[in-house]
Scaffold this motif. Structure first.
Motif, PDB file in Angstrom:
ATOM      1  N   GLY A 282       8.964  10.307  -3.705  1.00 38.87           N
ATOM      2  CA  GLY A 282       7.744  11.013  -3.332  1.00 38.87           C
ATOM      3  C   GLY A 282       6.500  10.220  -3.677  1.00 38.87           C
ATOM      4  N   LEU A 283       6.504   9.572  -4.845  1.00 35.23           N
ATOM      5  CA  LEU A 283       5.366   8.740  -5.243  1.00 35.23           C
ATOM      6  C   LEU A 283       5.210   7.556  -4.293  1.00 35.23           C
ATOM      7  CD1 LEU A 283       3.133   8.087  -7.287  1.00 35.23           C
ATOM      8  CD2 LEU A 283       4.852   6.842  -8.639  1.00 35.23           C
ATOM      9  N   TRP A 284       6.318   6.935  -3.922  1.00 28.70           N
ATOM     10  CA  TRP A 284       6.284   5.799  -2.987  1.00 28.70           C
ATOM     11  C   TRP A 284       5.685   6.227  -1.641  1.00 28.70           C
ATOM     12  CZ3 TRP A 284       7.771   0.645  -3.554  1.00 28.70           C
ATOM     13  CH2 TRP A 284       7.854  -0.093  -2.373  1.00 28.70           C
ATOM     14  N   LEU A 285       6.136   7.376  -1.138  1.00 23.06           N
ATOM     15  CA  LEU A 285       5.630   7.863   0.145  1.00 23.06           C
ATOM     16  C   LEU A 285       4.147   8.227   0.056  1.00 23.06           C
ATOM     17  CD1 LEU A 285       8.656  10.108   1.177  1.00 23.06           C
ATOM     18  CD2 LEU A 285       7.923   8.016   2.327  1.00 23.06           C
ATOM     19  N   ALA A 286       3.746   8.816  -1.075  1.00 29.47           N
ATOM     20  CA  ALA A 286       2.338   9.173  -1.251  1.00 29.47           C
ATOM     21  C   ALA A 286       1.460   7.928  -1.269  1.00 29.47           C
ATOM     22  CB  ALA A 286       2.157   9.972  -2.542  1.00 29.47           C
ATOM     23  N   LEU A 287       1.890   6.908  -1.993  1.00 32.03           N
ATOM     24  CA  LEU A 287       1.115   5.666  -2.053  1.00 32.03           C
ATOM     25  C   LEU A 287       1.090   4.967  -0.700  1.00 32.03           C
ATOM     26  CD1 LEU A 287       2.278   4.315  -5.538  1.00 32.03           C
ATOM     27  CD2 LEU A 287       0.085   5.380  -4.963  1.00 32.03           C
ATOM     28  N   ALA A 288       2.197   5.069   0.042  1.00 33.29           N
ATOM     29  CA  ALA A 288       2.216   4.483   1.390  1.00 33.29           C
ATOM     30  C   ALA A 288       1.190   5.165   2.283  1.00 33.29           C
ATOM     31  CB  ALA A 288       3.614   4.604   1.991  1.00 33.29           C
ATOM     32  N   GLY A 289       1.127   6.493   2.208  1.00 30.76           N
ATOM     33  CA  GLY A 289       0.168   7.223   3.030  1.00 30.76           C
ATOM     34  C   GLY A 289      -1.271   6.974   2.635  1.00 30.76           C
ATOM     35  N   LEU A 290      -1.499   6.680   1.356  1.00 28.19           N
ATOM     36  CA  LEU A 290      -2.864   6.462   0.880  1.00 28.19           C
ATOM     37  C   LEU A 290      -3.315   5.010   1.026  1.00 28.19           C
ATOM     38  CD1 LEU A 290      -2.808   8.611  -2.389  1.00 28.19           C
ATOM     39  CD2 LEU A 290      -4.132   9.093  -0.323  1.00 28.19           C
ATOM     40  N   LEU A 291      -2.470   4.076   0.629  1.00 26.80           N
ATOM     41  CA  LEU A 291      -2.906   2.684   0.518  1.00 26.80           C
ATOM     42  C   LEU A 291      -2.640   1.843   1.766  1.00 26.80           C
ATOM     43  CD1 LEU A 291      -1.929   1.863  -3.179  1.00 26.80           C
ATOM     44  CD2 LEU A 291      -4.149   2.497  -2.247  1.00 26.80           C
ATOM     45  N   ASN A 292      -1.570   2.139   2.496  1.00 23.45           N
ATOM     46  CA  ASN A 292      -1.282   1.320   3.682  1.00 23.45           C
ATOM     47  C   ASN A 292      -2.432   1.311   4.685  1.00 23.45           C
ATOM     48  OD1 ASN A 292       1.147   0.744   2.519  1.00 23.45           O
ATOM     49  ND2 ASN A 292       2.414   1.789   4.019  1.00 23.45           N
ATOM     50  N   PRO A 293      -3.042   2.482   4.997  1.00 26.00           N
ATOM     51  CA  PRO A 293      -4.184   2.437   5.931  1.00 26.00           C
ATOM     52  C   PRO A 293      -5.385   1.696   5.355  1.00 26.00           C
ATOM     53  CG  PRO A 293      -3.273   4.659   5.785  1.00 26.00           C
ATOM     54  CD  PRO A 293      -2.664   3.871   4.673  1.00 26.00           C
ATOM     55  N   VAL A 294      -5.572   1.785   4.034  1.00 25.59           N
ATOM     56  CA  VAL A 294      -6.715   1.113   3.405  1.00 25.59           C
ATOM     57  C   VAL A 294      -6.519  -0.399   3.407  1.00 25.59           C
ATOM     58  CG1 VAL A 294      -8.000   0.845   1.249  1.00 25.59           C
ATOM     59  CG2 VAL A 294      -7.254   3.110   1.977  1.00 25.59           C
ATOM     60  N   CYS A 295      -5.293  -0.829   3.087  1.00 27.69           N
ATOM     61  CA  CYS A 295      -5.001  -2.268   3.022  1.00 27.69           C
ATOM     62  C   CYS A 295      -4.856  -2.893   4.402  1.00 27.69           C
ATOM     63  CB  CYS A 295      -3.722  -2.508   2.223  1.00 27.69           C
ATOM     64  SG  CYS A 295      -3.802  -1.942   0.511  1.00 27.69           S
ATOM     65  N   GLY A 296      -4.578  -2.066   5.398  1.00 25.79           N
ATOM     66  CA  GLY A 296      -4.365  -2.598   6.733  1.00 25.79           C
ATOM     67  C   GLY A 296      -3.035  -3.293   6.899  1.00 25.79           C
ATOM     68  N   ARG A 297      -2.113  -3.054   5.977  1.00 27.01           N
ATOM     69  CA  ARG A 297      -0.776  -3.645   6.061  1.00 27.01           C
ATOM     70  C   ARG A 297       0.195  -2.751   5.296  1.00 27.01           C
ATOM     71  NH1 ARG A 297       0.279  -6.859   1.361  1.00 27.01           N
ATOM     72  NH2 ARG A 297      -1.529  -6.970  -0.036  1.00 27.01           N
ATOM     73  N   PRO A 298       1.476  -2.842   5.591  1.00 25.03           N
ATOM     74  CA  PRO A 298       2.457  -1.964   4.930  1.00 25.03           C
ATOM     75  C   PRO A 298       2.745  -2.400   3.498  1.00 25.03           C
ATOM     76  CG  PRO A 298       3.571  -3.431   6.459  1.00 25.03           C
ATOM     77  CD  PRO A 298       2.096  -3.672   6.640  1.00 25.03           C
ATOM     78  N   LEU A 299       1.827  -2.116   2.592  1.00 22.48           N
ATOM     79  CA  LEU A 299       2.025  -2.462   1.184  1.00 22.48           C
ATOM     80  C   LEU A 299       3.239  -1.723   0.620  1.00 22.48           C
ATOM     81  CD1 LEU A 299       0.698  -4.092  -1.130  1.00 22.48           C
ATOM     82  CD2 LEU A 299      -0.562  -2.018  -1.734  1.00 22.48           C
ATOM     83  N   PHE A 300       3.395  -0.469   1.012  1.00 24.11           N
ATOM     84  CA  PHE A 300       4.568   0.332   0.647  1.00 24.11           C
ATOM     85  C   PHE A 300       5.319   0.639   1.941  1.00 24.11           C
ATOM     86  CE2 PHE A 300       1.557   0.979  -2.747  1.00 24.11           C
ATOM     87  CZ  PHE A 300       2.334   0.989  -3.892  1.00 24.11           C
ATOM     88  N   ARG A 301       6.382  -0.065   2.180  1.00 27.15           N
ATOM     89  CA  ARG A 301       7.123   0.082   3.433  1.00 27.15           C
ATOM     90  C   ARG A 301       7.938   1.371   3.414  1.00 27.15           C
ATOM     91  NH1 ARG A 301       7.029  -4.494   6.481  1.00 27.15           N
ATOM     92  NH2 ARG A 301       6.266  -6.379   5.441  1.00 27.15           N
TER      93      ARG A 301
END
Length: 316
Positions: free
Chosen positions: A186-205
């Motif tokens: 759940g933490l991984w998915l939450a960070l993916a939803g928050l940070l991937n759009p900000v970073c512009g790349r799949p930081l958390f795949r």
């Protein structure tokens, strides 16, 4: 005045931003609060009596982060017209409310009917089996997320039926392990939803979907786009001079061999009605009464539409 085109329907416009990270982050924190109790850490006194402090503390986290966070996330999903996400998060929220209430009851020494709890766990397990399949249409990580919940409920149901204290102790450890894994996923998915759009790349795949839904045949824009493309570049080189219909058909025949005249004319008349083309007609002024297209060109609106939808001129 140039009118910016919105090609999405009104029902697809989201009222809120992505609410899933809020619910998933709340779930991760709640799972972390349950892990010590699940592993029996300080859950019982040396005399074997229940220690109320861990249960009461975990109940507060389950209520606030598990219940309220996921309820807010579910309502926001419904507002965004996401029935699947809204149903999942809202149902999970009430499940967390039940967990919090049960832990409070244990901490207070109030009786809990285990038969009722077991019956609801069986129903939830059946629902989660089907939801696991549904999550496979979104991503492999979400599928793993639900699979972990399935295994967690297998342990809970098996523990509810067993009367062997040794087996029950091992099943409790399994519940602890799957609760810990659930929080981490759940933490991984939450960070993916928050940070991937900000970073512009799949930081958390999170992986692609495991299953693909059946799709209906896509609309063929080939002829319409070819008409636009040819007339647009004619405008770029020759201004608003018109192109004869024979010249356009010859050009389309080279690009789209299947584009017969019976397919081209309806497309031209549609674009004319839409305001994208200016036509010069012969034998009258009504194509429905025998008038024929002699020549044509893009209007300013047609040029603007092509630049927005194809050339993406408003996208930075």
């Amino acid at each position: 005045m140039i009118r910016k085109v919105n090609i999405s329907s009104g029902g697809e416009v989201e009222v809120f931003g992505n609410p899933a990270p809020l619910g998933l982050l709340g779930l991760a924190i709640s799972c972390a609060a349950l892990v010590p109790v699940a592993f029996g850490n300080n859950a019982f006194t040396p005399e074997g009596a229940i220690n109320p402090a861990p249960f009461a503390t975990a109940a507060v986290f389950a209520l606030l982060f598990g219940g309220i966070c996921q309820l807010i996330s579910g309502i926001m999903n419904f507002a965004n017209r996401n029935a699947f996400g809204g149903t999942i998060f809202t149902a999970f929220a009430f499940n967390w409310f039940i967990t919090a209430g049960t832990f409070i009851a244990v901490a207070k020494g109030w009786p809990v009917d285990h038969a009722t709890v077991l019956a609801t766990e069986i129903i939830l397990f059946v629902a989660f089996i089907f939801l696991t399949y549904g999550f496979g249409f979104f991503s492999s990580t979400l599928f793993l997320f639900l699979l972990d919940i399935d295994l967690l409920y297998v342990c809970k149901i098996a523990k509810g039926f067993t009367h062997n204290p040794v087996i029950a102790a091992w099943l409790m450890k399994g519940i602890g392990v799957f609760t810990l894994l659930l929080g981490l996923i759940g933490l991984w998915l939450a960070l993916a939803g928050l940070l991937n759009p900000v970073c512009g790349r799949p930081l958390f795949r999170i992986g692609g979907p495991l299953f693909k839904p059946s799709t209906r045949p896509a609309f063929d824009f080939g002829i319409r786009r070819a008409i636009f493309e040819y007339l647009y570049y004619h405008w770029k080189s020759s201004g608003f001079g018109e192109v004869s219909i024979e010249q356009l058909k010859a050009e389309l025949a080279q690009k789209l061999p299947s584009a017969a005249a019976t397919e081209v004319i309806p497309e031209i008349l549609y674009l004319w009605e839409y305001g994208c083309l200016k036509l010069t007609l012969v034998n009258g002024d009504d194509p429905g009464k025998g008038a024929e297209v002699e020549s044509l060109r893009l209007t300013s609106g047609g040029i603007d539409l092509y630049e927005q939808l194809i050339l993406r001129k408003y996208e930075g």
